[in-house]
Design an enzyme around this catalytic site. Structure first.
Site, mmCIF file in Angstrom:
data_model
loop_
_atom_site.group_PDB
_atom_site.id
_atom_site.type_symbol
_atom_site.label_atom_id
_atom_site.label_comp_id
_atom_site.label_asym_id
_atom_site.label_seq_id
_atom_site.Cartn_x
_atom_site.Cartn_y
_atom_site.Cartn_z
ATOM 1 N N LYS A 113 0.858 -1.186 0.000
ATOM 2 C CA LYS A 113 0.000 0.000 0.000
ATOM 3 C C LYS A 113 0.898 1.241 0.000
ATOM 4 O O LYS A 113 1.930 1.252 0.671
ATOM 5 C CB LYS A 113 -0.867 -0.049 1.262
ATOM 6 C CG LYS A 113 -1.915 1.038 1.403
ATOM 7 C CD LYS A 113 -2.706 0.800 2.694
ATOM 8 C CE LYS A 113 -3.833 1.797 2.883
ATOM 9 N NZ LYS A 113 -4.601 1.526 4.116
ATOM 10 N N SER B 15 -9.637 1.437 3.212
ATOM 11 C CA SER B 15 -8.784 2.239 2.373
ATOM 12 C C SER B 15 -7.763 1.434 1.556
ATOM 13 O O SER B 15 -7.255 1.938 0.560
ATOM 14 C CB SER B 15 -8.040 3.255 3.230
ATOM 15 O OG SER B 15 -7.134 2.619 4.102
ATOM 16 N N SER C 98 -9.705 -1.037 7.259
ATOM 17 C CA SER C 98 -9.113 -0.803 5.939
ATOM 18 C C SER C 98 -8.388 -1.985 5.309
ATOM 19 O O SER C 98 -8.013 -1.929 4.144
ATOM 20 C CB SER C 98 -8.159 0.388 5.996
ATOM 21 O OG SER C 98 -8.892 1.584 6.062
#
Lengths: 95, 501
Positions: free
Chosen positions: B79, B161, B185
């Site tokens: 990420k 997310s 997330s």
């Protein structure tokens, strides 16, 4: 219905908002605050009011000693917007 | 079968047997990326040359019998919130558009030291603030105005997310990925994209070098095709770090080799509050079927009630923004990141540089949370909001502890609904927040949780995956993985692949 002073919060947040942002952010914030206001109905008894944390329950200390991080001024300069004489350059703090 | 569709375990086996090379694996991944990335938009930054170089080095090590670990040569995605030295890290924010980290996050450092290969940095909501990846400042799906798309239905969001990581794993654009979970997330995008996502116990994994959102909630974890892969990756990223004093000194078990499908007599509580109201009927059926499967494996499942969960979201949306407002204070246009200092040319004061830089650099959701945080921490409101929420947070922790005296694990859906349509909730922040209701409670409590694929629902003639959530007491990762492994040994949901069109 919660009413907030959007200009004051923006100033605390170091954010400069234009008028349309002020308008819709006020609306968003007020509706979120109305939602979280449900916490007010929850009665915290004094006996259970101590704060417990999610992580470990003790503080971690180390010696107050400067260590070499291995990161140099040359590297730091790469991401700095204005960097001279090994220092970050900033405009005056006061007018 | 293309190499990119292998699991980490399968690929590691083939690398060890010298049936394939890491370079072949990496090239297969980039071939898949070339084909699908324009439609899905999972990555902000791809590092093909670096990946090939890392793969070649891995192959050389292996040919000399010097493989660093079982994951040496395995291509992974990170990420874009993990700092990667010399590789741009944006946190999906415009304010870090040109930011090149000068050190490596502990999590990624550990992976590269084990020989893993970086494919690229995946898209996410700006500073991990969101549940759809639509809050990213980077539109990476070429033919759309919505950042990352769900591989199961390109009209839908991948969740967030960590939406880019989830989409990349689901579409074979990497073999596995790492994400972060502050309020769901990792778990929610894993559910939306039909993969496995584990949020470890707070303190299990170091937060050093992870761009901070809410420091008392943030935790990094694996996002993978299978539970076995999650167990493999967790071993490499977990452990104490002297640079993160909230990481805990505790042995890291060999989660993968300790996987055990025997869950006979395991006591699991089905969270009543998350089954009875506000739940999509089709999702409910999938979860109840999942419960039956676990019962068939010998687990004892009872409905449990935890009335305080009603307040978990409110606690979270007070405390998280408070921490956000502090963490975002470092983006000031002085030391790094987007800055208006030159435009100002030293007219005005330092305050003007702060405000101009932040106004231009932050997106709407970030501003909203900073302001919410400033408000709940400000004089006159601190006691009613922040302090009260901290006290109720303590009670949530105690209530979870009580339940875990009676039950080994808790079970619930991950999300009240399957993946929603791009644009559906973007104009209503409160609706977006409410989508977090089932994942959020684990974070204020610091407990671990997993999302595993439990079935599908149909929406507009598309099959959409649905995840089942298992929560455990602190440090119960092995039990969570074992139970999930037992479930995946009995079901095939995790083996289904999206047909991207």
């Amino acid at each position: 219905m919660t009413k907030i002073d959007i200009s004051q919060i923006a100033s605390l947040s170091k954010l400069k908002l234009d008028e349309s942002e002020k308008k819709h952010l006020s609306k968003d914030l007020e509706s979120i605050l109305d939602y979280v206001d449900q916490l007010k109905e929850f009665n915290v008894k004094s006996a259970s009011s101590k704060v417990v944390s999610a992580g470990q329950q003790s503080n971690i200390f180390r010696d107050d000693k400067v260590e070499n991080s291995g990161i140099t001024h040359v590297e730091i300069k790469k991401n700095a917007p204005k960097f001279e004489n090994d220092s970050f350059m900033v405009p005056g703090v006061f007018e | 079968m293309e190499l990119c569709s292998l699991t980490i375990k399968e690929a590691a086996g083939k690398l060890k047997a010298k049936e394939i090379s890491s370079k072949e694996l990496v090239l297969s991944i980039f071939k898949q990326i070339e084909k699908l990335e324009p439609k899905i938009g999972a990555y902000i930054t791809l590092v093909k040359e670096k990946a090939i170089k890392m793969a070649v080095e891995s192959d050389e090590r292996r040919s000399k019998g010097q493989a660093l670990s079982e994951i040496d040569g395995i291509p992974l995605a990170a990420k874009d919130i993990f700092l990667t030295k010399d590789v741009r890290t944006t946190a999906a924010s415009k304010i870090l558009e040109d930011f090149i980290p000068i050190y490596e996050s502990t999590v990624t450092d550990k992976l590269w030291r084990a020989g893993a290969v970086l494919v690229g940095k995946t898209n996410c909501d700006e500073f991990a603030m969101g549940t759809s990846t639509e809050n990213s400042a980077y539109n990476t799906a070429s033919s759309s105005n919505s950042p990352t798309r769900n591989p199961w239905d390109l009209n839908r969001v991948p969740g967030g997310s960590s939406g880019g990581s989830a989409a990349a794993v689901a579409a074979d654009l990497c073999l596995g990925a790492i994400g972060t979970d502050t309020g769901g997330s990792i778990r929610q995008p894993a559910s939306f994209c039909g993969i496995t996502g584990l949020k470890p116990t707070y303190g299990r994994v170091s937060r050093r070098g992870i761009v901070a959102m809410a420091s008392s909630f943030d935790q990094a974890g694996p996002m993978t095709k299978t539970v076995e892969d999650a167990a493999i990756l967790l071993k490499y990223i977990a452990g104490e770090d002297r640079y993160d004093s909230t990481s805990v000194k505790k042995d890291v078990p060999d989660y993968y080799n300790k996987l055990d499908t025997n869950i006979k007599g395991l006591k699991i509580g089905l969270i009543k509050e998350f089954i009875e109201t506000g739940l999509d009927q089709d999702v409910k059926e999938v979860i109840l079927k999942g419960v039956k499967t676990l019962e068939g494996l010998g687990a004892e499942i009872h409905e449990v009630s935890m009335p305080i969960l009603k307040y978990a979201l409110s606690i979270y949306y007070i405390l998280m923004p408070a921490e956000v407002s502090s963490n975002m204070a470092r983006y000031d246009g002085i030391r790094y990141g987007l800055s208006k200092i030159k435009e100002r040319d030293f007219s005005g004061t330092i305050e003007d540089v702060y405000e101009d830089s932040r106004e231009d650099g932050f997106g709407q959701e970030v501003k909203r949370r900073i302001m919410l945080g400033s408000y709940v921490l400000s004089a006159g409101y601190y006691d009613a909001y922040y302090k009260k929420a901290q006290k109720v947070r303590s009670i949530v922790i105690q209530e979870f502890n009580k339940l875990f005296h009676q039950y080994d694990l808790l079970i619930s859906p991950v999300s009240p609904e399957p993946a929603f349509l791009a644009g559906e909730k973007i104009s209503d922040p409160l609706a977006m927040y409410l989508a977090d209701v089932m994942t959020v409670p684990a974070n204020p409590a610091g407990i671990p949780g997993i999302s595993i694929p439990a079935g599908f629902v149909e929406r507009e003639k598309k099959r959409l995956p649905v995840g089942m959530q298992l929560l455990g007491s602190s440090w119960s990762e092995q039990l969570i993985l074992n139970t999930s492994f037992a479930f995946q040994s009995e079901t095939n949901w995790h083996k289904e692949k999206p047909i991207v069109s």
